[in-house]
Design an enzyme around this catalytic site. Structure first.
Site, PDB file in Angstrom:
ATOM      1  N   GLY A  72       0.835  -1.193   0.000  1.00 56.99           N
ATOM      2  CA  GLY A  72       0.000   0.000   0.000  1.00 56.99           C
ATOM      3  C   GLY A  72       0.869   1.241   0.000  1.00 56.99           C
ATOM      4  CB  THR A  73       4.063   1.946   1.720  1.00 53.90           C
ATOM      5  OG1 THR A  73       3.519   1.749   3.025  1.00 53.90           O
ATOM      6  CG2 THR A  73       5.108   3.047   1.749  1.00 53.90           C
ATOM      7  CG  ASN A 152      -4.462   4.311   9.229  1.00 55.02           C
ATOM      8  OD1 ASN A 152      -4.677   5.302   8.521  1.00 55.02           O
ATOM      9  ND2 ASN A 152      -3.465   4.273  10.094  1.00 55.02           N
ATOM     10  CD  GLN A 186      -7.370  -0.137   8.226  1.00 51.70           C
ATOM     11  OE1 GLN A 186      -7.880  -1.093   8.789  1.00 51.70           O
ATOM     12  NE2 GLN A 186      -6.068   0.000   8.126  1.00 51.70           N
ATOM     13  CB  SER A 206      -2.194  -2.922   1.137  1.00 53.15           C
ATOM     14  OG  SER A 206      -1.213  -3.786   1.675  1.00 53.15           O
ATOM     15  CB  CYS A 332       8.022   4.346  19.153  1.00 55.65           C
ATOM     16  SG  CYS A 332       9.256   4.354  20.437  1.00 55.65           S
TER      17      CYS A 332
HETATM   18  C1  LIG Z   1      -1.674  -0.303   6.101  1.00 55.75           C
HETATM   19  C2  LIG Z   1      -1.991   0.968   5.401  1.00 55.75           C
HETATM   20  C3  LIG Z   1      -1.116   1.471   4.422  1.00 55.75           C
HETATM   21  C4  LIG Z   1       0.185   0.819   4.083  1.00 55.75           C
HETATM   22  O1  LIG Z   1       0.058  -0.394   3.423  1.00 55.75           O
HETATM   23  P1  LIG Z   1       1.317  -1.413   3.429  1.00 55.75           P
HETATM   24  O2  LIG Z   1       0.917  -2.469   2.476  1.00 55.75           O
HETATM   25  O3  LIG Z   1       1.436  -1.894   4.834  1.00 55.75           O
HETATM   26  O4  LIG Z   1       2.493  -0.632   2.995  1.00 55.75           O
HETATM   27  C5  LIG Z   1      -1.476   2.636   3.780  1.00 55.75           C
HETATM   28  N1  LIG Z   1      -2.613   3.276   4.089  1.00 55.75           N
HETATM   29  C6  LIG Z   1      -3.479   2.822   5.009  1.00 55.75           C
HETATM   30  C7  LIG Z   1      -4.733   3.578   5.282  1.00 55.75           C
HETATM   31  C8  LIG Z   1      -3.193   1.660   5.711  1.00 55.75           C
HETATM   32  O5  LIG Z   1      -4.041   1.226   6.637  1.00 55.75           O
END
Ligand SMILES: *Cc1c(COP(=O)(O)O)cnc(C)c1O
Length: 405
Positions: A72-73, A152, A186, A206, A332
């Protein structure tokens, strides 16, 4: 054996055994490279095509409109940087919200450091962006709006279709170089998503948030939208993302998307009923709690609660010792615990932001899981409050205000 309850599905989900089964052949005998001409390659190519179709169906897109990426990133990076780079000659202004995922926040920040201007829209106490604020923020040099579909940490669902409507009006007025991206990572698998109804130009997904493995994601790019690839050196994904396709992960994502589509209504109903039961139980058993996020416009699996007088981090650790996995929104950073910027953006004071804990259910969370948490949680909160100076001060003040008690 101690009961273990996983209530952190917003962070990641377990892989569905049916998904594992679907991907296994592509980890073993069906190992071909989809770009190869021979039968091994064709087999892999066919599997990737099928998976693309299935992921497209989950969001009502055409298969050609999807680019498989690693997460997702990466989808968010490709969308924002890809549009920004391409549209730079027309303007360098981006509109986003104050409560985006770090992967969107981080990219916007990086662009800002390179001379882009970023407008971060505030949200109301309910976590919603106001469409009027978006309208007011649009400038002639605005090229991108990026606002998430559902948050999220609090699950609030943004008015994406309304914002798209605005964007289309702008385009009709001659503002041709304005694109709208939404992070649906999400939301996917937890609410119905249809890109035609949402009206956005780009949308991120993702796999590991919907019972596929980590390391696979997708970016929907509406037909006709051009973006600058961020990974170069190969013709994969129609020249938009170079690199040999992660065939087993793509197959897994396809299977997970298929299951999510087929089971969506049942999953939503089940998670919502359990989540609501959980929240009722908390409200009955624990005093001084604040529920964060919009009460109705939100994802069905998520509950974000601030427990006054205590630190969410402390509660997380206490629950973890009793087999319950939850999370706080805090990052953190350099050894200091910062309260969640999302909860702060709701206008909550620092104490409430520090006391926020996210409980996120999954499709297989059971009634027994929720009952166990409702049994453990009040005691955990109580024991942390007993040693909280904030709590004792508040008790003292209350006693002063009503001396008859
Ligand atoms: C988890 C998440 C991401 C990142 O997705 P990854 O696959 O973990 O990099 C981006 N946006 C939202 C809203 C998420 O919950």
């Amino acid at each position: 054996m101690k009961r273990r309850v996983y209530l952190d599905h917003s962070a990641t989900t377990p892989i569905d055994p049916r998904v594992v089964e679907a991907m296994l052949p592509y980890l073993t005998e069906k190992f071909g490279n989809p770009s190869s001409v021979h039968l091994f390659g064709q087999e892999a190519r066919a599997a990737v095509d099928r998976a693309r179709q299935l992921v497209a169906e989950l969001i009502g897109a055409q298969p050609q409109e999807l680019i498989f990426v690693s997460s997702g990133t990466e989808a968010n990076n490709l969308a924002i940087r890809g549009i920004a780079e391409r549209a730079a000659p027309y303007g360098r202004h981006i509109i986003t919200s104050a409560i985006e995922h770090p992967s969107v926040r981080g990219v916007c920040q990086a662009l800002e450091q390179r001379g882009w201007e970023v407008t971060r829209l505030p949200v109301g106490e309910d976590g919603l962006v106001r469409v009027e604020d978006v309208r007011a923020a649009i400038r002639p040099d605005t090229v991108l709006i990026t606002i998430m579909l559902a948050n999220n940490e609090i699950g609030t669902i943004q008015p994406i279709a309304e914002i798209s409507h605005l964007v289309r009006e702008e385009r009709q007025r001659g503002h041709r170089h304005l694109w709208f991206h939404t992070d649906a990572v999400q939301a996917a698998g937890r609410m119905a998503i249809n890109v035609a109804e949402l009206g956005c130009d780009l949308l991120s997904l993702s796999g590991h948030k919907l019972y596929a493995p980590k390391g696979i994601g997708a970016l929907y790019v509406r037909r006709g939208v051009q973006l600058a690839p961020q990974m170069l050196g190969g013709h994969q994904e129609r020249d938009r993302r170079a690199g040999t396709e992660a065939v087993p992960l793509i197959v897994a994502f396809g299977k997970a998307a298929e299951l999510a589509r087929q089971e969506l209504d049942a999953r939503i109903e089940r998670m919502r009923a359990l989540r609501d039961r959980f929240e009722r139980g908390v409200a009955e058993r624990i005093t001084d709690v604040v529920f964060n996020g919009h009460r109705e416009r939100r994802l069905p699996h998520l509950s974000n609660i601030s427990f006054r007088y205590i630190e969410g981090e402390g509660l997380l650790i206490n629950l973890d010792l009793q087999g319950i996995a939850v999370s706080t929104g805090s990052a953190c950073s350099s050894g200091t615990l910062e309260p969640s910027p999302v909860i702060r953006a709701l206008g909550r004071d620092e104490e409430l932001a520090r006391g926020a804990v996210r409980f996120s259910l999954g499709k297989d969370t059971s009634e027994e899981d929720i009952d166990y948490v409702l049994e453990v949680l009040p005691q955990a909160v109580e024991s942390l409050r007993r040693i909280s100076p904030l709590y004792h001060r508040a008790l003292g003040e209350r006693a002063e205000r009503s001396p008859s008690n």
